[in-house]
Enzyme design. Structure first.
Site, PDB file in Angstrom:
ATOM      1  N   THR A 121       0.706  -1.197  -0.183  1.00  0.00           N
ATOM      2  CA  THR A 121      -0.047   0.197  -0.025  1.00  0.00           C
ATOM      3  C   THR A 121       0.767   1.221   0.019  1.00  0.00           C
ATOM      4  OG1 THR A 121      -1.488   1.360   1.302  1.00  0.00           O
ATOM      5  CG2 THR A 121      -0.328  -0.210   2.550  1.00  0.00           C
ATOM      6  N   TYR A 145      -1.747   0.596   9.820  1.00  0.00           N
ATOM      7  CA  TYR A 145      -2.283  -0.227   8.632  1.00  0.00           C
ATOM      8  C   TYR A 145      -1.013  -0.174   7.675  1.00  0.00           C
ATOM      9  CZ  TYR A 145      -3.957  -0.920   3.900  1.00  0.00           C
ATOM     10  OH  TYR A 145      -3.879  -1.473   2.494  1.00  0.00           O
TER      11      TYR A 145
END
Length: 333
Positions: A121, A145
């Site tokens: 990501t 995250y």
């Protein structure tokens, strides 16, 4: 092109991005086995040409799946993906993303799987020093995250050095849209992705769309993101797999984006334009862990793999997302 000589295992293949990767792999002629615990995924989202094994990636049974199906490559999508939730429940993300990935990578090493593609990501960059962002730019995640994904990238790098495995970590920017043929799309309840939320509002499932933050240092004060169509992203995974098989001594880390950003308000304007209606917007404060702007420098992926975007148009992304939302409404609860 070198042949894989085995199946591709797709973890999280009953989820949003994973199910599209399954479609792309099958359409390209690969044999696919999906491993998904169905906590957030749906068994009906798995194309019937693939085999579904209901299991958790951290489970030792995954090794049996790898051996039974002669798996020679793993595409790893399973994990948790909601940034604000990672801030409030970080241990969930270090369990589902980092610890589970470690277990899966170990299973791959033990069973001799030579190729691994990882769903990473842009959140690994944190608040970037410059935009567009290059793969070589500093990685300083500002939420658990992003950190959970960065830790897995580091694991893959170290494992590839120590064992006969190569990998490609694909750093996604904002994924949106749905399969143009209507075979899959984003179906999770309570989704936090902007275009999904806007499509729900446009089809009457929501009364409004919340705009989190209007004081960012951007052109209109709202967050700017690089939106990539999920089918283009799935195609990038297939191209990355071909590269890994062709060049087993090489590993790669690549941004997945179009190289241009749209603000929250610009996205909502696009939805208004496509639907010829006005979505209600509710202005709210910033969410924890949200950077102002994330836009990819995609020069590396364009020069490294045989991939070119085919649906890199915001209105097209919105149209496909809306078509899927209407299909979900027809399918019922």
């Amino acid at each position: 092109m070198a042949a894989l000589n085995g199946k591709v295992m797709v973890t999280g293949g009953a989820g949003y991005i994973g199910s599209h990767a399954v479609l792309a792999l099958l359409d390209a002629g690969y044999e696919v086995v999906v491993v998904d615990n169905l906590v957030t995924g749906f068994d009906w989202a798995v194309d019937p040409r693939a085999t579904l094994e209901v299991a958790d990636v951290a489970d030792g049974r995954v090794r049996d799946v790898i051996r039974d199906h002669s798996v020679r490559a793993i595409m790893h999508f399973a994990g948790s993906v909601v940034v604000p939730e990672s801030v409030s429940d970080p241990l969930k993300y270090y369990r589902n993303n980092t610890a589970a990935s470690r277990a899966l990578i170990e299973s791959a090493v033990v069973t001799g799987v030579p190729h691994f593609i990882f769903s990473s990501t842009a959140a690994t960059y944190g608040t970037p020093e410059r935009v567009p962002i290059k793969e070589s730019d500093p990685q300083r995640p500002i939420n658990p995250y992003g950190m959970s994904k960065l830790m897995t990238e580091h694991m893959l790098r170290d494992v590839a050095f120590a064992h006969p495995m190569n990998y490609c970590a694909l750093r996604y920017f904002n994924v949106a849209g749905a399969d143009p043929e209507g075979r899959s799309g984003q179906s999770t309840q309570g989704a936090t992705h902007l275009i999904k939320i806007a499509a729900e509002a446009a089809t009457g499932k929501r009364a409004h769309v919340a705009v989190f933050g209007t004081d960012f240092p951007t052109r209109d004060g709202t967050g700017v993101r690089d939106y990539i169509h999920v089918s283009d992203l799935a195609a990038a995974h297939v191209a990355a797999l071909a590269l890994l098989v062709e060049r087993p001594a090489e590993s790669h880390t690549l941004n997945c984006g179009y190289g241009r950003g749209f603000s929250v308000l610009e996205v909502l304007d696009a939805v208004d334009r496509v639907t010829n209606m006005k979505i209600q917007r509710k202005l709210e404060g910033r969410r924890a862990g949200d950077p102002a702007e994330l836009v990819a420098d995609n020069g590396a992926i364009l020069s490294t793999i045989s991939w070119r975007p085919e649906r890199d148009d915001l209105d097209t992304i919105v149209q496909d997302a809306l078509a899927w939302e209407r299909r979900l409404a027809e399918m019922g609860p």
